[in-house]
Write an enzyme that holds these catalytic residues in place. Structure first.
Site, PDB file in Angstrom:
ATOM      1  N   ARG A 166       0.862  -1.245   0.054  1.00 46.89           N
ATOM      2  CA  ARG A 166      -0.140   0.085  -0.078  1.00 46.89           C
ATOM      3  C   ARG A 166       0.718   1.188  -0.044  1.00 46.89           C
ATOM      4  O   ARG A 166       0.568   2.131  -0.584  1.00 46.89           O
ATOM      5  CB  ARG A 166      -0.864  -0.150   1.402  1.00 46.89           C
ATOM      6  N   GLY A 215      10.279 -33.230 -20.395  1.00 45.54           N
ATOM      7  CA  GLY A 215      10.401 -34.556 -21.039  1.00 45.54           C
ATOM      8  C   GLY A 215       9.162 -35.502 -20.900  1.00 45.54           C
ATOM      9  O   GLY A 215       8.813 -36.227 -21.341  1.00 45.54           O
ATOM     10  N   HIS A 241     -10.631 -27.013  -4.159  1.00 45.09           N
ATOM     11  CA  HIS A 241      -9.800 -27.740  -3.050  1.00 45.09           C
ATOM     12  C   HIS A 241      -8.952 -26.707  -2.428  1.00 45.09           C
ATOM     13  O   HIS A 241      -8.575 -25.715  -2.883  1.00 45.09           O
ATOM     14  CB  HIS A 241      -8.654 -28.515  -3.956  1.00 45.09           C
ATOM     15  N   VAL A 263       3.274   6.544  14.463  1.00 48.54           N
ATOM     16  CA  VAL A 263       4.496   6.381  15.703  1.00 48.54           C
ATOM     17  C   VAL A 263       5.810   6.771  14.820  1.00 48.54           C
ATOM     18  O   VAL A 263       6.349   6.384  13.815  1.00 48.54           O
ATOM     19  CB  VAL A 263       4.585   4.643  15.541  1.00 48.54           C
ATOM     20  N   ASN A 316     -18.516 -40.766  -7.640  1.00 51.60           N
ATOM     21  CA  ASN A 316     -18.363 -42.014  -7.224  1.00 51.60           C
ATOM     22  C   ASN A 316     -19.301 -42.309  -6.355  1.00 51.60           C
ATOM     23  O   ASN A 316     -19.693 -43.519  -6.284  1.00 51.60           O
ATOM     24  CB  ASN A 316     -16.846 -41.647  -6.364  1.00 51.60           C
ATOM     25  N   LEU A 346       7.068 -29.097 -16.710  1.00 50.55           N
ATOM     26  CA  LEU A 346       7.087 -30.682 -16.940  1.00 50.55           C
ATOM     27  C   LEU A 346       7.106 -30.735 -18.499  1.00 50.55           C
ATOM     28  O   LEU A 346       7.618 -31.874 -18.918  1.00 50.55           O
ATOM     29  CB  LEU A 346       5.470 -31.118 -16.662  1.00 50.55           C
ATOM     30  N   SER A 404     -24.170 -27.942   5.896  1.00 48.21           N
ATOM     31  CA  SER A 404     -24.264 -29.067   4.916  1.00 48.21           C
ATOM     32  C   SER A 404     -23.029 -29.812   5.217  1.00 48.21           C
ATOM     33  O   SER A 404     -22.011 -29.586   5.145  1.00 48.21           O
ATOM     34  CB  SER A 404     -24.596 -28.753   3.514  1.00 48.21           C
ATOM     35  N   SER A 459      -3.986 -28.852 -23.419  1.00 43.05           N
ATOM     36  CA  SER A 459      -5.467 -28.614 -22.590  1.00 43.05           C
ATOM     37  C   SER A 459      -5.762 -29.756 -22.342  1.00 43.05           C
ATOM     38  O   SER A 459      -5.515 -31.155 -22.617  1.00 43.05           O
ATOM     39  CB  SER A 459      -6.365 -27.889 -23.463  1.00 43.05           C
ATOM     40  N   ASP A 471       2.243  -2.699  10.327  1.00 41.30           N
ATOM     41  CA  ASP A 471       1.380  -3.159   9.156  1.00 41.30           C
ATOM     42  C   ASP A 471       1.479  -4.679   9.213  1.00 41.30           C
ATOM     43  O   ASP A 471       2.512  -5.314   9.322  1.00 41.30           O
ATOM     44  CB  ASP A 471       2.107  -3.010   7.669  1.00 41.30           C
TER      45      ASP A 471
END
Length: 1091
Positions: free
Chosen positions: A66, A773, A750, A111, A346, A769, A260, A779, A216
């Protein structure tokens, strides 16, 4: 999500309230919050220091740096603060790529200090422990602290000491400040642990001669620890990231989620967008967002969200109607699309959840057509065919274009269709129905075991039981093979459906014995639970404690824990005390990260592999499956999970692991083993743990890894490939590529799906990745094609030799599931027409319980619904309530009350005492309502005059029911009858039978004054008038209620109140055993004895 950012004000409040340190922490609780609605006069009264001190003002909206952005007003008086805010409050500001409005500000005392008094301190969580960072130069220009700060790792379950802080962190700090700083940092670390922080940064931390000032602060806490920290936290408000508004609909869904057991998430990205999603599953929701962004829809993507964990029909309805309400508020010139997608479930009953969505679509069919909404549906899982059918039907009946697809269609293909990138098939191919798999008519009932226990690509003996070996003094080595055909497990929790699914899988894999040896459930005594093993029933023992289960089943080496998030930690730590256990699957979601890290530490020491938390588990075709992994048997068979293939996979998401089962079965010879490690930030086992196991397993020829945004675990796979440790082909894709396209931070389904730095983004990991290799598609849409290409190359070069397919044995379908699928019918054992408790809300005779209270129907109204299946007029309800009141009690001397009292004094319980009293009710006591109603009705309906009726009863030697009283008479009237008579005469439309009974009373009382129409008789005849004249019943219906004994129920219900009162009265008075006095008994001996 677990780690959630809190406002600076909340963070400082926690610190000031709970920190324990010898350092003098200054300016405690000296802050004031300001919004556009702030009353400045009142603010000054509440915080008088605002008028006397120099001040600092800054936005408190999760904005970093900030000071550099010019968003801090320094060294101002209160008027200066107000002037400064005129240029900032409610102004739109750009921070990075996020545009937002500055709404919330924090004012604190200024301060004064020197630059050398500023320090930097930060604590954040890692898998191995907590990193403490410290730099002797804090403030706005602190720069790259990661590169230059001093570091100290505090391992899990270890404490931080002042000496460690001085020796490793404060080497560049002046000696006169070391004691203060070390005390403060130790206190800060203890606060961080006690209040379940996951991140805590103070910059600058100012230390002067007066003490320590926290200028802060930025912090995150583990929201899943709410049940542990509620007393200290209070009610915490989690602000949205800067650039994204907090919408009431998000709060509504968050409240539904909190109430729930399922997961319900909603984040609004662009409420004016034309692309809306309603996706099942945390992993799948990210994949759909990725695909939408990959196809150019990022600017039109309206929302991110997910529903999972088997929400009820009502919960799904509430979730769906919220999204439909949002998307039908503003029109879009191109119309809108709604993508109702998901992976293969599942355990969620797809048809049940879709019924909730269908209800919402019907409710919003008008606005949906007006806004030109087109809906695309793709789903799989238990009963998905019925779910797709009802979704297709609602499209036909409402006229809304709804395109429906099942597991035969690639999961994200509907995104391309919705965005116009691929054609929409006219008649998509449909997979076989569930019943076609389970009711297999194949003549081959049993398949030779040898052809399916070995790898599908090469025949070899089944895996041997796993072993753990370690050198003395070193942590135990973890097993390479977690599951074999002889693996035995204990299931923690009364999860009968999951256990039956495991047994059905065992049977279809031709295992010799069930994989579940026992269950542990601490809330009941030891007993046995019945399950099916193929066609026959078997018993599986259930133990109250784990020690007994372990002692009696030494062959068990796997624990599958369905313990709740509150008890999973303790039960897992207990399980690891038994050396026979080498694998534990933890299903629960929402376990605090600090507890998870302690479990991981002990598991590493004990050589135990943990799968989870927040997982569905894993599966090894032909050998073993964890809980609900792989879904119902139709999916097990469709994905060929009853025998091993050549491909192993590891995923975070449980739903996406089932999707991988589907993809791999369609593009290769099938799955050898698959594990979903769970969606938390710190899964018990990592991608690399399983990839290395797969590398060392001969039957596995290639691997598939479905990574995710957040964390750096995928880089270990890169390292393994480049160093030659991993030599088998690895197909890898990290989901969450859309995150880099959003202007503000989005927390996905998640807990671990959040990038804290550039290297943790899915885009960066996919690129790394690819360079290392691994086979990385462009996609998720192309994942199946890449897997097929790699597999085909392995077949061509002879690494994989596909074997001949062999059908599995058939497994009978459970009755309940066959009925759910509509395959069978059976006459009900009994019928009911007054109440239905099966839905989200209790229903009385067709009226929801909420409506009963909203209409203020009262007890009389409820009785009308349950007894007479009618909503009675208001006067009728009042009359019923009056009857209950006047019949509630008539003193302790009557037979029913007397019996109740005698029973109570004999030490019997309330139910026994009440029953004793009720058993006295009959024609002689209290039960005259029905008899009186029948006698008077018969006489009146036959045209008898009152005198004729009295004479006939006398001639027949019968009493007139409802006439006569032991105490009351014409001269001493029963006020209960008088009260009822006044009401009935005033309110009832007609009282023909009552008038007839009163005429009879005139005749009987002329002979004897106590032969009055008593309260039983009055209620009986008045009730007949009510039933006949209120307009709610036909004459036959009214007569039937009298005939079947409904009216006596009024006396039984009313007098039960009095009997209970007498019981409580005797207990309260502590009356002893009742014995009837001798002088009140006339002892009469037989005549021949007395002579």
């Amino acid at each position: 999500m677990s780690a959630k950012a809190i406002s600076e004000q909340t963070g400082k409040e926690f610190l000031y309230k709970h920190i324990c340190t010898t350092a003098a922490v200054q300016n405690r609780f000296r802050y004031a919050s300001v919004t556009c609605e702030t009353d400045w006069d009142r603010l000054a009264q509440e915080h008088p220091w605002l008028l006397t001190e120099r001040l600092v003002v800054k936005p408190d909206q999760l904005i970093k740096r900030r000071g550099k952005l010019g968003l801090v007003g320094i060294n101002l008086d209160l008027q200066g603060v107000q002037e400064w805010l005129k240029g900032h409050l409610m102004r739109e500001t750009t921070v990075g790529r996020a545009n937002g409005v500055l709404k919330n500000f924090l004012i604190e005392p200024f301060v004064p200090h020197e630059q050398e008094e500023e320090f930097y301190v930060c604590i954040y969580a890692t898998r191995e422990g907590d990193q403490v960072l410290f730099h002797h130069e804090g403030g706005v220009e602190v720069g790259d602290v990661d590169a230059k700060a001093q570091r100290l790792m505090v391992a899990v379950d270890e404490k931080l000491s002042g000496d460690e802080v001085k020796e490793q962190l404060l080497t560049n700090v002046p000696d006169d400040k070391k004691d203060v700083l070390s005390s403060f940092i130790v206190g800060l670390f203890n606060l961080y642990e006690d209040l379940y922080f996951t991140y805590l940064e103070i910059n600058p931390l100012v230390v002067t001669n007066e003490g320590v000032y926290v200028l802060d602060m930025a912090a995150k806490i583990d929201a899943t620890a709410d049940y542990l920290c509620k007393a200290k936290w209070g009610d915490v408000e989690f602000p949205p990231p800067f650039g994204r508004e907090a919408y009431p609909e998000e709060a509504y869904i968050a409240d539904l989620d909190a109430k729930s057991g399922a997961s319900l998430k909603l984040t609004l990205l662009n409420p004016r967008g034309r692309i809306w999603t309603m996706v099942a599953g945390g992993g799948a929701s990210v994949v759909y967002s990725d695909t939408i962004c990959d196809l150019g829809g990022v600017d039109e993507l309206a929302n991110y969200g997910e529903y999972s964990g088997a929400p009820s029909e009502q919960q799904t309805y509430d979730y769906a109607k919220t999204i439909l309400s949002l998307m039908t508020r503003e029109k879009h010139q191109q119309g809108k699309v709604l993508i109702i997608g998901g992976s293969i479930a599942n355990f969620t009953n797809v048809a049940a959840t879709f019924k909730g969505i269908v209800r919402a679509i019907k409710d919003y069919q008008g606005p949906l057509k007006e806004h030109e909404v087109t809906i695309f549906v793709r789903r799989g899982g238990p009963n998905y065919q019925e779910g797709l059918r009802v979704m297709g039907e609602v499209g036909k009946t409402t006229g809304i274009p709804i395109h429906v697809f099942g597991t035969e269609t690639h999961m994200t293909a509907i995104v391309g269709m919705a965005l116009g990138h691929r054609p929409i098939p006219n008649q998509p191919p449909m997979d076989a129905h569930t019943a076609n798999f389970l009711l297999n008519a194949s003549a081959s009932v049993v398949t030779p075991a040898a052809t399916r226990t070995a790898s599908f690509s090469e025949h070899r003996p089944a895996d041997s039981s796993p072993t753990k070996m370690s050198k003395a003094g070193l942590p135990a080595a973890k097993a390479t093979t977690l599951f074999s055909k002889s693996t035995k497990s204990i299931v923690w929790g009364m999860q009968t459906r999951a256990v039956q699914g495991m047994l059905d899988f065992d049977y279809v894999c031709s295992r010799d014995e069930p994989s579940v040896a026992a269950m542990v459930y601490p809330f009941t005594g030891d007993h046995k639970q019945k399950f099916y093993w193929g066609h026959k029933e078997i018993l599986i023992p259930v133990y109250k404690n784990m020690a007994d289960a372990m002692k009696k089943h030494p062959e068990v080496d796997v624990i599958i824990s369905f313990a709740s998030l509150r008890s999973a930690f303790d039960s897992t730590m207990e399980a690891m005390q038994y050396s026979q256990i080498h694998t534990i699957a933890i299903i629960a979601e929402g376990i605090p990260e600090a507890q998870t890290r302690k479990m991981i530490k002990m598991a590493d020491e004990k050589g135990v592999t943990i799968i989870g938390p927040a997982t569905v588990g894993g599966i090894k075709p032909g050998c073993f499956k964890i809980g609900n992994t792989g879904g119902m048997l139709d999916n097990i068979l469709a994905s060929k999970l009853y025998r091993p293939g050549s491909v192993a996979y590891v995923s975070r998401s449980g739903g996406m692991s089932n999707e991988l089962n589907n993809i791999i079965s369609r593009t290769t010879d099938g799955v050898y083993e698959g594990v979903a490690i769970g969606g938390d930030r710190y899964p018990g086992s990592t991608f690399m743990d399983h990839v290395l196991r797969y590398q060392d397993t001969p039957g596995i020829k290639m691997m598939v890894v479905l990574g995710e945004i957040g964390g750096t675990e995928e880089y270990r796979i890169c390292q393994g490939i480049t160093e030659g440790r991993i030599t088998k082909p690895v197909v890898c894709w990290c989901i969450g590529t859309c995150a880099t396209m959003f202007s503000s931070e989005v927390q996905f389904g998640h807990a671990g799906a959040c990038a804290n730095q550039a290297s943790e983004t899915a885009v960066a990991k996919n690129q790394a990745l690819r360079e290392a290799g691994a086979y990385v598609p462009r996609s998720f849409d192309e994942l199946g094609d890449v897997i097929r290409t790699v597999y085909d190359n392995l077949v061509i070069c002879g690494t994989i030799v596909p074997a001949q397919e062999v059908p599995p044995p058939t497994v009978p379908m459970d009755y309940s599931w066959a009925r759910e699928l509509g395959l069978i019918r059976k006459p009900a054992s009994f019928m009911t027409s007054i109440c239905d408790e099966r839905g989200q809300e209790l229903i009385y005779a067709g009226m929801p319980i909420t409506e009963v209270f909203k209409e203020e129907m009262g007890l009389g109204g409820v009785l009308g619904l349950l007894w007479f299946q009618r909503r009675l007029p208001r006067y009728a309800c009042q009359f019923i309530e009056m009857c209950l009141m006047v019949t509630a009690d008539h003193g302790p001397a009557v037979s029913g009350a007397h019996n109740t009292i005698v029973c109570a004094r004999a030490g019997k319980d309330l139910i026994s005492s009440l029953t004793s009293g009720l058993l006295t009710i009959g024609d002689r006591f209290g039960g005259a309502l029905d008899a009186a109603a029948k006698q008077f009705s018969k006489a009146f309906d036959s045209g008898m005059l009152p005198m004729e009726f009295v004479n006939k009863m006398k001639k027949d030697g019968k009493l007139i029911m409802g006439i006569g009283h032991r105490v009351k008479s014409i001269n001493n009237p029963d006020m209960r009858v008088q009260i009822l008579k006044d009401f009935v005469k005033q309110q009832f439309p007609s009282t023909q039978l009552l008038d007839y009974a009163l005429d009879v009373e005139k005749i009987t009382t002329s002979k004897k004054p106590n032969l009055i129409l008593n309260v039983d008789g009055f209620i009986g005849v008045a009730f007949v008038d009510l039933l006949r004249t209120c307009g709610g019943f036909t004459r036959d219906e009214a007569d039937e209620f009298v005939e079947i004994g409904a009216l006596n129920g009024i006396f039984v219900l009313g007098r039960s109140m009095g009997f209970i009162g007498h019981y409580l009265d005797q207990k309260r008075l502590k009356q002893g055993l009742y014995r009837h006095p001798w002088d009140d008994i006339s002892y009469v001996l037989p005549e021949h004895m007395s002579m």
